[in-house]
Design a protein around this motif. Sequence first.
Motif, PDB file in Angstrom:
ATOM      1  N   SER A  94      41.583  31.363  44.819  1.00  0.00           N
ATOM      2  CA  SER A  94      40.577  31.446  43.806  1.00  0.00           C
ATOM      3  C   SER A  94      39.337  31.391  44.091  1.00  0.00           C
ATOM      4  CB  SER A  94      41.215  30.307  42.863  1.00  0.00           C
ATOM      5  OG  SER A  94      40.935  29.036  43.515  1.00  0.00           O
ATOM      6  N   GLY A  95      38.970  30.604  45.193  1.00  0.00           N
ATOM      7  CA  GLY A  95      37.473  30.343  45.662  1.00  0.00           C
ATOM      8  C   GLY A  95      37.075  31.908  46.051  1.00  0.00           C
ATOM      9  N   LEU A  96      38.086  32.511  46.988  1.00  0.00           N
ATOM     10  CA  LEU A  96      37.578  33.946  47.321  1.00  0.00           C
ATOM     11  C   LEU A  96      37.426  34.931  46.147  1.00  0.00           C
ATOM     12  CD1 LEU A  96      39.800  34.414  50.385  1.00  0.00           C
ATOM     13  CD2 LEU A  96      37.337  34.012  50.521  1.00  0.00           C
ATOM     14  N   ALA A  97      38.211  34.628  45.271  1.00  0.00           N
ATOM     15  CA  ALA A  97      38.280  35.524  44.032  1.00  0.00           C
ATOM     16  C   ALA A  97      36.950  35.339  43.092  1.00  0.00           C
ATOM     17  CB  ALA A  97      39.434  35.414  42.939  1.00  0.00           C
ATOM     18  N   GLN A 145      52.122  34.026  37.765  1.00  0.00           N
ATOM     19  CA  GLN A 145      51.967  34.871  36.876  1.00  0.00           C
ATOM     20  C   GLN A 145      50.448  35.135  36.450  1.00  0.00           C
ATOM     21  OE1 GLN A 145      54.268  32.664  33.839  1.00  0.00           O
ATOM     22  NE2 GLN A 145      56.171  33.697  34.212  1.00  0.00           N
ATOM     23  N   THR A 146      49.710  34.068  36.346  1.00  0.00           N
ATOM     24  CA  THR A 146      48.264  34.211  36.287  1.00  0.00           C
ATOM     25  C   THR A 146      47.591  35.223  37.104  1.00  0.00           C
ATOM     26  OG1 THR A 146      48.268  31.872  35.012  1.00  0.00           O
ATOM     27  CG2 THR A 146      46.029  33.132  35.654  1.00  0.00           C
ATOM     28  N   TYR A 147      48.119  35.117  38.332  1.00  0.00           N
ATOM     29  CA  TYR A 147      47.512  36.048  39.538  1.00  0.00           C
ATOM     30  C   TYR A 147      47.802  37.358  39.138  1.00  0.00           C
ATOM     31  CZ  TYR A 147      45.230  32.307  42.270  1.00  0.00           C
ATOM     32  OH  TYR A 147      44.527  31.356  43.043  1.00  0.00           O
ATOM     33  N   PHE A 148      48.979  37.671  38.735  1.00  0.00           N
ATOM     34  CA  PHE A 148      49.316  38.731  38.320  1.00  0.00           C
ATOM     35  C   PHE A 148      48.771  39.521  37.190  1.00  0.00           C
ATOM     36  CE2 PHE A 148      53.486  38.648  40.780  1.00  0.00           C
ATOM     37  CZ  PHE A 148      53.251  39.552  41.668  1.00  0.00           C
ATOM     38  N   VAL A 149      48.422  38.861  36.182  1.00  0.00           N
ATOM     39  CA  VAL A 149      47.636  39.215  35.065  1.00  0.00           C
ATOM     40  C   VAL A 149      46.236  39.302  35.476  1.00  0.00           C
ATOM     41  CG1 VAL A 149      46.682  38.211  32.633  1.00  0.00           C
ATOM     42  CG2 VAL A 149      48.774  37.903  33.209  1.00  0.00           C
ATOM     43  N   ILE A 150      45.475  38.679  36.316  1.00  0.00           N
ATOM     44  CA  ILE A 150      43.944  38.978  36.883  1.00  0.00           C
ATOM     45  C   ILE A 150      44.204  40.364  37.563  1.00  0.00           C
ATOM     46  CG2 ILE A 150      42.721  38.158  38.775  1.00  0.00           C
ATOM     47  CD1 ILE A 150      43.525  35.321  38.095  1.00  0.00           C
ATOM     48  N   PHE A 151      45.277  40.487  38.330  1.00  0.00           N
ATOM     49  CA  PHE A 151      45.487  41.790  39.142  1.00  0.00           C
ATOM     50  C   PHE A 151      45.674  43.023  38.109  1.00  0.00           C
ATOM     51  CE2 PHE A 151      48.325  44.992  40.647  1.00  0.00           C
ATOM     52  CZ  PHE A 151      47.590  45.634  41.696  1.00  0.00           C
ATOM     53  N   ALA A 152      46.403  42.755  36.978  1.00  0.00           N
ATOM     54  CA  ALA A 152      46.551  43.797  36.022  1.00  0.00           C
ATOM     55  C   ALA A 152      45.405  43.993  35.178  1.00  0.00           C
ATOM     56  CB  ALA A 152      47.680  43.435  34.968  1.00  0.00           C
ATOM     57  N   GLY A 153      44.404  43.001  34.882  1.00  0.00           N
ATOM     58  CA  GLY A 153      43.111  43.138  34.391  1.00  0.00           C
ATOM     59  C   GLY A 153      42.260  43.992  35.297  1.00  0.00           C
ATOM     60  N   CYS A 154      42.007  43.707  36.664  1.00  0.00           N
ATOM     61  CA  CYS A 154      41.220  44.539  37.293  1.00  0.00           C
ATOM     62  C   CYS A 154      41.804  45.859  37.641  1.00  0.00           C
ATOM     63  CB  CYS A 154      41.416  43.751  38.747  1.00  0.00           C
ATOM     64  SG  CYS A 154      40.444  42.333  38.698  1.00  0.00           S
ATOM     65  N   THR A 155      43.010  46.161  37.495  1.00  0.00           N
ATOM     66  CA  THR A 155      43.704  47.289  37.595  1.00  0.00           C
ATOM     67  C   THR A 155      43.175  48.387  36.535  1.00  0.00           C
ATOM     68  OG1 THR A 155      45.371  46.832  39.009  1.00  0.00           O
ATOM     69  CG2 THR A 155      45.784  48.756  37.961  1.00  0.00           C
ATOM     70  N   SER A 156      43.261  47.576  35.162  1.00  0.00           N
ATOM     71  CA  SER A 156      43.074  48.512  33.878  1.00  0.00           C
ATOM     72  C   SER A 156      41.539  48.742  33.995  1.00  0.00           C
ATOM     73  CB  SER A 156      43.265  47.185  32.946  1.00  0.00           C
ATOM     74  OG  SER A 156      44.590  47.120  32.726  1.00  0.00           O
ATOM     75  N   ALA A 159      38.253  44.049  44.660  1.00  0.00           N
ATOM     76  CA  ALA A 159      38.379  42.836  45.707  1.00  0.00           C
ATOM     77  C   ALA A 159      39.035  41.728  45.113  1.00  0.00           C
ATOM     78  CB  ALA A 159      36.816  42.564  46.214  1.00  0.00           C
ATOM     79  N   VAL A 160      38.441  41.497  43.814  1.00  0.00           N
ATOM     80  CA  VAL A 160      39.057  40.213  43.016  1.00  0.00           C
ATOM     81  C   VAL A 160      40.535  40.649  42.393  1.00  0.00           C
ATOM     82  CG1 VAL A 160      39.023  39.136  40.675  1.00  0.00           C
ATOM     83  CG2 VAL A 160      36.838  39.548  41.861  1.00  0.00           C
ATOM     84  N   GLY A 161      40.862  42.040  42.200  1.00  0.00           N
ATOM     85  CA  GLY A 161      42.190  42.211  41.985  1.00  0.00           C
ATOM     86  C   GLY A 161      43.166  42.416  43.163  1.00  0.00           C
ATOM     87  N   LEU A 162      42.629  42.559  44.508  1.00  0.00           N
ATOM     88  CA  LEU A 162      43.288  42.528  45.516  1.00  0.00           C
ATOM     89  C   LEU A 162      43.631  41.099  46.044  1.00  0.00           C
ATOM     90  CD1 LEU A 162      42.051  45.663  47.714  1.00  0.00           C
ATOM     91  CD2 LEU A 162      44.303  45.406  46.471  1.00  0.00           C
ATOM     92  N   ILE A 163      42.367  40.375  45.943  1.00  0.00           N
ATOM     93  CA  ILE A 163      42.729  38.727  46.253  1.00  0.00           C
ATOM     94  C   ILE A 163      44.103  38.424  45.157  1.00  0.00           C
ATOM     95  CG2 ILE A 163      41.734  36.544  46.106  1.00  0.00           C
ATOM     96  CD1 ILE A 163      39.086  38.204  46.835  1.00  0.00           C
ATOM     97  N   GLY A 198      34.650  36.840  32.746  1.00  0.00           N
ATOM     98  CA  GLY A 198      35.899  36.445  32.377  1.00  0.00           C
ATOM     99  C   GLY A 198      36.930  36.275  33.480  1.00  0.00           C
ATOM    100  N   LEU A 199      36.807  36.981  34.560  1.00  0.00           N
ATOM    101  CA  LEU A 199      37.264  36.854  35.841  1.00  0.00           C
ATOM    102  C   LEU A 199      36.999  35.557  36.573  1.00  0.00           C
ATOM    103  CD1 LEU A 199      37.376  40.690  37.121  1.00  0.00           C
ATOM    104  CD2 LEU A 199      39.507  39.311  36.255  1.00  0.00           C
ATOM    105  N   ILE A 200      35.795  35.309  36.494  1.00  0.00           N
ATOM    106  CA  ILE A 200      35.386  34.170  37.228  1.00  0.00           C
ATOM    107  C   ILE A 200      35.775  32.978  36.490  1.00  0.00           C
ATOM    108  CG2 ILE A 200      33.166  32.824  37.753  1.00  0.00           C
ATOM    109  CD1 ILE A 200      31.533  35.545  38.027  1.00  0.00           C
ATOM    110  N   VAL A 201      35.862  32.724  35.234  1.00  0.00           N
ATOM    111  CA  VAL A 201      36.345  31.637  34.583  1.00  0.00           C
ATOM    112  C   VAL A 201      37.803  31.607  34.841  1.00  0.00           C
ATOM    113  CG1 VAL A 201      36.825  30.843  32.183  1.00  0.00           C
ATOM    114  CG2 VAL A 201      34.498  31.893  32.681  1.00  0.00           C
ATOM    115  N   LEU A 202      38.545  32.654  34.812  1.00  0.00           N
ATOM    116  CA  LEU A 202      40.005  32.545  35.039  1.00  0.00           C
ATOM    117  C   LEU A 202      40.237  32.313  36.295  1.00  0.00           C
ATOM    118  CD1 LEU A 202      42.404  33.004  33.315  1.00  0.00           C
ATOM    119  CD2 LEU A 202      42.378  35.679  33.931  1.00  0.00           C
ATOM    120  N   CYS A 203      39.455  32.707  37.257  1.00  0.00           N
ATOM    121  CA  CYS A 203      39.793  32.301  38.659  1.00  0.00           C
ATOM    122  C   CYS A 203      39.448  30.977  39.072  1.00  0.00           C
ATOM    123  CB  CYS A 203      39.137  33.219  39.743  1.00  0.00           C
ATOM    124  SG  CYS A 203      39.764  34.957  39.692  1.00  0.00           S
ATOM    125  N   THR A 204      38.292  30.377  38.357  1.00  0.00           N
ATOM    126  CA  THR A 204      37.943  28.893  38.571  1.00  0.00           C
ATOM    127  C   THR A 204      38.895  28.214  37.972  1.00  0.00           C
ATOM    128  OG1 THR A 204      35.600  29.783  38.415  1.00  0.00           O
ATOM    129  CG2 THR A 204      36.226  27.358  37.818  1.00  0.00           C
TER     130      THR A 204
END
Length: 162
Positions: free
Chosen positions: A69-72, A7-18, A47-51, A149-155
Amino acid sequence: MLPNLRQTYFVIFAGCTSLILIALYMQHQMGLHPCPLCVTQRVFVIAVGLIALVAALHNSKGFSNTIYSGLAVVAGIIGAGVSARHVWIQNLPEDQVPACGPGLEYMFETFPLFDALALLFQGDGNCADVVWSFLGLSIPAWTFVAFVGLIVLCTWQGMRRA
């Protein structure tokens, strides 16, 4: 209760899409044409969104979650670095702003790849223009905030266990 990894990865993807949809709205509806550094920042948001999307679809757990998460995080750090450079260029005194260079398409058609990338990351005079701001921050500054924000969330994702 915390959302699961997927679910969190989908939220990250949705954020990047936005973020990309906002950028496209600004470009096509508001008439704000992106400079080379803006385009580069978009590439790293994508790239972050696709990962994140691949990680969500794969339903990564354990070591694969750490890899995704490391790649993101790496893509986010590079994107944040480009954003920081862009903000720095925007805050240079006028006499120190780099001269306007060739267009992005011309650079990649004419120069070898690494020379074109070097020119791209240098930025040019077009990158120094602040064409829009909100709460005193320019578009690249807001993009930097988004990357942090994306870095913190992916970490955080990388440190979680399924």
